[in-house]
Structure formats: C-alpha cells, structure tokens
Design an enzyme around this catalytic site. Structure first.
Site, short mmCIF file in Angstrom:
data_model
loop_
_atom_site.label_atom_id
_atom_site.label_comp_id
_atom_site.label_asym_id
_atom_site.label_seq_id
_atom_site.Cartn_x
_atom_site.Cartn_y
_atom_site.Cartn_z
N SER A 1 -11.01 -33.76 67.31
CA SER A 1 -11.80 -32.77 66.59
C SER A 1 -11.53 -31.36 67.14
O SER A 1 -10.39 -30.90 67.13
CB SER A 1 -13.28 -33.14 66.67
N ASP B 1 -13.39 -39.32 56.93
CA ASP B 1 -13.69 -38.21 57.82
C ASP B 1 -13.89 -36.93 57.00
O ASP B 1 -13.09 -36.64 56.10
CB ASP B 1 -12.52 -38.05 58.80
N HIS C 1 -15.26 -39.98 60.81
CA HIS C 1 -14.93 -39.14 61.95
C HIS C 1 -15.38 -39.78 63.27
O HIS C 1 -16.52 -40.22 63.40
CB HIS C 1 -15.62 -37.78 61.77
#
Length: 302
Positions: free
Chosen positions: A164, A244, A276
């Site tokens: 991320s 995600d 995610h």
C-alpha cells in the site's frame, strides 16, 4: 452554537481520518504494537533497533536461522502500509507477516517504523524511509551499528518493498537510488504489494496530509515516465488483488512502468476474489500462503 457542537464540526473526512474545524484529528483505525519475539519452530529471531532519535525512526530486524555462518543471506528492506497515518512495523499483522516471510525466504528483513501523520506530516514518512535505507547501507563494510547486518547480510542481494503506502515509498526510494546510487548496495528487486498511487479518491487525503505537495501530478503520487525508467533495481514484482480499492491504480502503475522504458524485468501477480491486504488479515488462506511463497521465491531468484 455550543462549544461541543462547534468542536464536532467536520472540516474534512477521508477513508482513514476525520479532521475537525477545531484542529482535532481522528484516525479511524487503531494501531496495536507488540514486542519482538522469536519463533522456536522456524528459528527466526527479531529485535528492535533505533535508527535516529530526531526525528524518531526505528526498525524491527528479523534474522533467519543461520545454518552456515560463512554464508551470508539476502536483505529485505520492508515498509509497512497504513495510509501514512496508522499501523506499525511493530503491529501483530506485520510482525506475523515478516516472521513468516523471513522463514520462507531465508533473508534478513529490516521493517521500518517511520513517523505517522499528523505528528509527522508528509513528506516526513519518505524522509524517514530514506534515513532507514542509509542506515542499512552503513553496514556494507561490516562495521555498522547492528551486528546481525554486519555478520550476515549480503548487500549484493538487496531487496526493497512494502504494501500500500509502503509500496509507494519503496518506489520513491528506488527512483532515488536510480538517480543518485547507493554505494556498496546492489538493489536486485522491488516488491509492490497492493500499491497506492494517484488516480483515485484517496489522492485528496494524501494531499491533505502533505501541505507542500505539487498537486495530483506530484511525482510521489503519480510517478512520471522519466522517473519510472530510471528505477534503481533490476526487477519489479507487483501484487494485485481483484477486490482491492487500489486494484485500478496498481494496474495503471504496472502499465505505466511497462511503457516507461524501464529496462528491468517486470512481473505482475493478481489474486482473484480477495481484497486489500487480505494476506495480513487471513494469513492461513491458501492465497495468502501463495503470496508469501511467491514473494520469497522472488527474493531468491538472483
């Protein structure tokens, strides 16, 4: 209007945080921290180290079971995600993930604990990430402050990555290495797990946390082709997850990198039906185990 009502008046609300007009900030997700530990089953050890005190930057280092002290092992510099405002290298999620990854890959991992917004406004996280990288590189000649790196690290097999926002910072560092070099360190590869880049609603949150940003075309948010072309690594692995919220921007990053003129090897792996950071929240899932195995194999293919 009463004082309680005025203090609860919202200025801005984003995915991870709410900012109130009285200056208060509410982070929507708590950050839990646990101490380092050793795994008697795999032999992986961990401990925490201080990189700098001003600003405060630290790391958790993981050492695999060393069967032959004469053979040094690859190094992974890992940067956790969390929207630049929550999570930690010391959290149960990331501690468990790094313990499993180090056992599978037989590498030393340095997991960065960087400053979080709002105490550390952006670009502070990027500055901390660069400081951590230079601290690791200070061990190249075997005389750095950390014996585990001095004695066991093979800096001709250095890797960097994260998930991320941590993947975003890894890309920034790889651009810096490609531009300025990092003496004594051969950056073999970069691993991007569900990377955050520009092109979605979270852009506004990122710019809010980064008062001196350059807008939606800021090179940290939306790396231009000339930056991607000079990434200082020999190969890149991108993990995507079908459900995600960052799937689209991760795919765009992959396509942009492919078209940029980057000369290294490029690979993408997408896991269907998952969201995610699925591998952190359900590490026993077969797709989580697959992700760890692929990550590990990437670290061992030099």
């Amino acid at each position: 209007m009463g004082s309680n009502e005025s203090s609860n008046e919202i200025d801005r609300k984003f995915r991870f945080l709410t900012a109130y007009k009285d200056g208060r900030v509410e982070i929507h997700y708590p950050t839990q921290k646990i101490p380092p530990s050793n795994d008697p089953n795999t032999g992986v050890q961990s401990k925490d180290v201080t990189i700098s005190t001003e600003p405060p930057v630290s790391a958790r280092i993981y050492l695999p079971k060393i069967l032959d002290p004469t053979k040094k092992v690859p190094v992974l510099y890992y940067i956790h995600g969390g929207g630049f405002c929550f999570e930690s290298a010391f959290s149960p999620l990331f501690h468990s993930h790094l313990m499993a990854l180090v056992a599978e890959a037989n590498v030393i991992a340095v997991s960065l604990e960087y400053g979080l917004w709002p105490e550390r406004p952006l670009p502070g996280s990027y500055v901390d990430a660069w400081a951590g990288l230079k601290w690791i590189a200070s061990h190249v000649k075997g005389n750095g402050p950390e014996p585990w790196l001095n004695d066991n690290a093979d800096f001709s097999r250095f890797f960097m990555g994260g998930d991320s926002g941590g993947a975003n910072m890894s890309n920034f560092l790889a651009v810096q290495i490609g531009s300025y070099g990092l003496p004594g360190v051969r950056l073999i590869g970069m691993i991007m797990v569900h990377p955050f880049f520009g092109g979605m609603e979270d852009d506004e949150m990122w710019m809010f946390m980064y008062p001196t940003n350059c807008g939606k075309q800021d090179p940290k948010l939306k790396p231009p082709p000339e930056d991607l072309a000079k990434l200082g690594c020999e190969k890149v692995l991108v993990f995507l997850a079908e459900k995600d919220h960052l799937r689209e921007v991760g795919g765009i990053f992959y396509e942009d990198l492919k078209r940029s003129g980057y000369k290294g090897a490029l690979e993408v792996v997408e896991h269907e039906g998952v969201a995610h950071e699925f591998h952190l929240f359900d590490p026993a899932h077969d797709k989580s185990l697959s992700l760890v195995k692929k990550f590990a194999s990437f670290l061992n293919e030099v």
